[in-house]
Scaffold this motif. Structure first.
Motif, PDB file in Angstrom:
ATOM      1  N   ILE A 240       0.875  -1.091  -0.080  1.00  0.00           N
ATOM      2  CA  ILE A 240       0.008   0.066  -0.054  1.00  0.00           C
ATOM      3  C   ILE A 240       0.656   1.116   0.124  1.00  0.00           C
ATOM      4  CG2 ILE A 240      -1.664   1.280   1.187  1.00  0.00           C
ATOM      5  CD1 ILE A 240      -2.397  -1.535   2.443  1.00  0.00           C
ATOM      6  N   CYS A 241       0.727   2.081  -0.829  1.00  0.00           N
ATOM      7  CA  CYS A 241       1.508   3.491  -1.057  1.00  0.00           C
ATOM      8  C   CYS A 241       0.664   4.667  -1.288  1.00  0.00           C
ATOM      9  CB  CYS A 241       2.637   3.138  -2.207  1.00  0.00           C
ATOM     10  SG  CYS A 241       3.626   4.428  -2.157  1.00  0.00           S
ATOM     11  N   VAL A 242       1.148   5.649  -0.609  1.00  0.00           N
ATOM     12  CA  VAL A 242       0.223   6.899  -1.087  1.00  0.00           C
ATOM     13  C   VAL A 242       0.948   7.737  -2.187  1.00  0.00           C
ATOM     14  CG1 VAL A 242      -0.477   7.347   1.542  1.00  0.00           C
ATOM     15  CG2 VAL A 242       1.498   8.322   0.853  1.00  0.00           C
ATOM     16  N   LYS A 243       2.152   7.157  -2.523  1.00  0.00           N
ATOM     17  CA  LYS A 243       2.770   7.845  -3.498  1.00  0.00           C
ATOM     18  C   LYS A 243       2.501   7.215  -5.014  1.00  0.00           C
ATOM     19  CE  LYS A 243       6.095  10.472  -2.319  1.00  0.00           C
ATOM     20  NZ  LYS A 243       7.683  10.997  -1.956  1.00  0.00           N
ATOM     21  N   ASP A 244       2.982   8.001  -5.958  1.00  0.00           N
ATOM     22  CA  ASP A 244       2.849   7.700  -7.396  1.00  0.00           C
ATOM     23  C   ASP A 244       3.976   7.910  -8.295  1.00  0.00           C
ATOM     24  OD1 ASP A 244       0.374   6.568  -8.397  1.00  0.00           O
ATOM     25  OD2 ASP A 244      -0.343   8.201  -8.816  1.00  0.00           O
ATOM     26  N   CYS A 245       4.881   7.257  -7.939  1.00  0.00           N
ATOM     27  CA  CYS A 245       6.127   7.214  -8.772  1.00  0.00           C
ATOM     28  C   CYS A 245       5.928   6.775 -10.162  1.00  0.00           C
ATOM     29  CB  CYS A 245       7.262   6.722  -8.071  1.00  0.00           C
ATOM     30  SG  CYS A 245       7.664   7.247  -6.366  1.00  0.00           S
ATOM     31  N   TYR A 246       6.073   7.285 -11.083  1.00  0.00           N
ATOM     32  CA  TYR A 246       5.755   6.760 -12.512  1.00  0.00           C
ATOM     33  C   TYR A 246       6.384   5.564 -12.964  1.00  0.00           C
ATOM     34  CZ  TYR A 246       3.710  11.533 -13.198  1.00  0.00           C
ATOM     35  OH  TYR A 246       3.233  12.772 -13.145  1.00  0.00           O
ATOM     36  N   TYR A 247       7.464   5.135 -12.197  1.00  0.00           N
ATOM     37  CA  TYR A 247       8.213   3.793 -12.657  1.00  0.00           C
ATOM     38  C   TYR A 247       7.902   2.616 -11.857  1.00  0.00           C
ATOM     39  CZ  TYR A 247      10.718   5.928  -8.569  1.00  0.00           C
ATOM     40  OH  TYR A 247      10.798   6.813  -7.431  1.00  0.00           O
ATOM     41  N   CYS A 248       7.362   2.798 -10.748  1.00  0.00           N
ATOM     42  CA  CYS A 248       6.827   1.975  -9.831  1.00  0.00           C
ATOM     43  C   CYS A 248       5.608   0.838  -9.806  1.00  0.00           C
ATOM     44  CB  CYS A 248       7.117   2.442  -8.415  1.00  0.00           C
ATOM     45  SG  CYS A 248       6.935   1.115  -7.107  1.00  0.00           S
ATOM     46  N   GLY A 249       5.712  -0.318  -9.913  1.00  0.00           N
ATOM     47  CA  GLY A 249       4.440  -1.154 -10.160  1.00  0.00           C
ATOM     48  C   GLY A 249       3.382  -1.292  -8.971  1.00  0.00           C
ATOM     49  N   ILE A 250       3.900  -0.647  -7.904  1.00  0.00           N
ATOM     50  CA  ILE A 250       2.928  -0.651  -6.744  1.00  0.00           C
ATOM     51  C   ILE A 250       2.372   0.833  -6.260  1.00  0.00           C
ATOM     52  CG2 ILE A 250       3.667  -2.767  -5.643  1.00  0.00           C
ATOM     53  CD1 ILE A 250       5.024  -1.289  -3.551  1.00  0.00           C
ATOM     54  N   ARG A 251       2.643   1.684  -7.434  1.00  0.00           N
ATOM     55  CA  ARG A 251       2.275   3.176  -7.324  1.00  0.00           C
ATOM     56  C   ARG A 251       0.547   3.137  -6.706  1.00  0.00           C
ATOM     57  NH1 ARG A 251       0.316   5.309 -12.315  1.00  0.00           N
ATOM     58  NH2 ARG A 251       1.477   7.376 -11.612  1.00  0.00           N
ATOM     59  N   LYS A 252       0.578   4.125  -6.217  1.00  0.00           N
ATOM     60  CA  LYS A 252      -1.174   4.123  -5.787  1.00  0.00           C
ATOM     61  C   LYS A 252      -1.968   4.015  -6.947  1.00  0.00           C
ATOM     62  CE  LYS A 252      -2.250   8.522  -5.062  1.00  0.00           C
ATOM     63  NZ  LYS A 252      -2.245   9.997  -4.341  1.00  0.00           N
TER      64      LYS A 252
ATOM     65  N   ALA B 245       8.293  -1.283   2.583  1.00  0.00           N
ATOM     66  CA  ALA B 245       6.869  -1.173   2.309  1.00  0.00           C
ATOM     67  C   ALA B 245       6.686   0.099   1.493  1.00  0.00           C
ATOM     68  CB  ALA B 245       6.053  -1.287   3.426  1.00  0.00           C
ATOM     69  N   GLY B 246       5.650   0.103   0.719  1.00  0.00           N
ATOM     70  CA  GLY B 246       5.033   1.155   0.095  1.00  0.00           C
ATOM     71  C   GLY B 246       5.189   2.352   1.267  1.00  0.00           C
ATOM     72  N   GLU B 247       5.067   3.651   0.839  1.00  0.00           N
ATOM     73  CA  GLU B 247       4.938   4.598   1.792  1.00  0.00           C
ATOM     74  C   GLU B 247       3.437   4.818   2.716  1.00  0.00           C
ATOM     75  OE1 GLU B 247       7.474   8.163   0.698  1.00  0.00           O
ATOM     76  OE2 GLU B 247       5.903   9.260   1.731  1.00  0.00           O
ATOM     77  N   ARG B 248       3.537   4.828   3.915  1.00  0.00           N
ATOM     78  CA  ARG B 248       2.261   5.255   4.532  1.00  0.00           C
ATOM     79  C   ARG B 248       2.971   6.131   5.855  1.00  0.00           C
ATOM     80  NH1 ARG B 248      -1.272   0.213   6.683  1.00  0.00           N
ATOM     81  NH2 ARG B 248      -1.937   1.889   7.716  1.00  0.00           N
TER      82      ARG B 248
END
Ligand code: SAM
Ligand code: SF4
Length: 365
Positions: free
Chosen positions: A62-74, A108-111
């Motif tokens: 679970i991640c609050v961010k949306d990096c354009y390269y990352c598969g688990i982006r929000k 983990a993704g960022e929370r």
């Protein structure tokens, strides 16, 4: 020219930015091998021929961010989200301890919500208690406030990984939405130092639009910032991301190019930063089965075997073809141990393996 630069390295002399640029520009196979061998000599001299294991627990996607390269982006809707419960994370950390890994990494993704911050604090305290303080804990949980960093440090974790990703402001802006800020990232790295962590950072290599000048600047930044550890790896496209959509899956030739760039960066970083810890990223293995061992031969000294329960692994897919998603932890331990001893290194079982650089940094105040 390359020969002279490498001789300078063998005499422990500092390299100029032009010399760093020349090393990163090597393409001749013989010169490449000479570079890798030279980096290996620096590694042997500065940190020894010992590989340290950190069991990595990927505890939530679970991640609050949306990096354009990352598969688990929000914004990626094609991911089944999971968050391990406390017992699960603790169990995997204890597995690392019982299997003599010396350290575990919780990533983990960022929370930033209080429930998550409290939960990580409790997990770190419990793992420390249950292992009599013996298991080293690294966190890799993104940008947080000074208070959060302080609380997690006081709970007993002592190393933190926060990649800068790239130090080029223009490239950073292309890789991230507007509210993701390179300066904030740098500020967080400074906060980590201030709150007493052993600090790790790193970049991705082979990003679209990245120049060799950018990579030289990345290395100089890591040196200037006086980091203790580095975790860097090749960028690998993920098909459900804005950046990955634009790029067809890598051909074998592109994989080879990305791998070589990754290995060159490890080698040159070892040569320039000398006594730090450098992790051979799992992404190297996605490009070539033995990519991480190749990383060790080029100057890396840390490997992060996955100790996440097999059922969660496919959901933590940062990039396409991530390796070992169908293996369990014991299989990873067995196959890695054999491959590393096979290249003539020992494994620092039951040791934290802190970077000598950190000890020196502290001794100098
Ligand atoms: N969320 C935290 C953060 O970003 O610092 C920790 C987890 S994040 C998944 C860990 C690292 O994965 C990032 O620093 C990034 O460099 C790497 N990563 C994400 N997408 C990638 C990709 N497509 N190829 C290679 N590495 C990637
Ligand atoms: Fe989230 Fe980290 Fe992926 Fe960025 S790289 S989207 S912060 S998990």
């Amino acid at each position: 020219m390359i020969k002279q630069i490498l001789e300078k390295v063998d005499q422990s002399a500092e390299l100029t930015p032009d010399e760093i640029r020349a090393l990163l520009g090597i393409s001749d196979p013989e010169e490449l091998q000479a570079l890798y061998d030279c980096a290996y000599r620096v590694k042997e001299r500065e940190v020894g021929k010992v590989a340290y294991f950190r069991g990595i627990i990927e505890c939530s996607n679970i991640c609050v961010k949306d990096c354009y390269y990352c598969g688990i982006r929000k914004s990626n809707q094609n991911v089944e989200r999971f968050q391990m419960d406390e017992e699960e994370i603790i169990r995997e950390a204890l597995w690392s301890y019982e299997n003599e890994y010396g350290s575990a990494v919780i990533q983990a993704g960022e929370r930033k919500d209080p429930a998550f911050i409290d939960m990580i604090e409790r997990v770190v305290k419990t793992v420390k208690e249950k292992t009599n303080g013996k298991l080293g804990i690294t966190l890799s949980l993104g940008e947080q406030t000074e208070e959060t960093y302080r609380r997690w440090r006081e709970a007993g974790a002592h190393r933190y990984l926060l990649r800068i990703e790239t130090t080029s402001p223009e490239l950073y802006a292309k890789l991230h939405p507007e509210d993701h800020d390179l300066e904030e990232r740098k500020h967080c790295l400074a906060l980590l130092k201030k709150t007493g962590w052993q600090v790790g950072t790193g970049v991705m290599m082979g990003l679209p639009g990245q120049t060799s000048e950018d990579l030289v600047n990345d290395i100089l930044f890591m040196k200037e910032f006086d980091v203790d550890m580095i975790g860097m790896g090749p960028y690998i496209p993920h098909r459900d991301t804005p950046m990955g959509k634009e790029i067809p899956p890598y051909t074998d030739e592109q994989k080879q190019t990305a791998l070589t760039l990754g290995l060159k960066m490890i080698a040159v970083t070892r040569i320039v930063l000398k006594d730090i810890n450098i992790a051979a990223a799992t992404a190297l293995q996605a490009l070539e089965h033995t990519g991480r061992e190749m990383g060790l031969k080029c100057g890396a000294n840390v490997i992060m075997p996955n100790v996440t329960e097999t059922e969660f692994r496919p959901s933590y897919t940062l990039y396409d073809n991530k390796p070992c998603t169908d293996e369990n932890s014991s299989m990873c331990r067995g196959c890695l141990t054999a491959r590393i001893t096979g290249i003539g290194e020992t494994i620092g079982f039951n040791e934290w393996g802190d970077s000598p650089h950190y000890a020196k940094r502290n001794a100098h105040g």
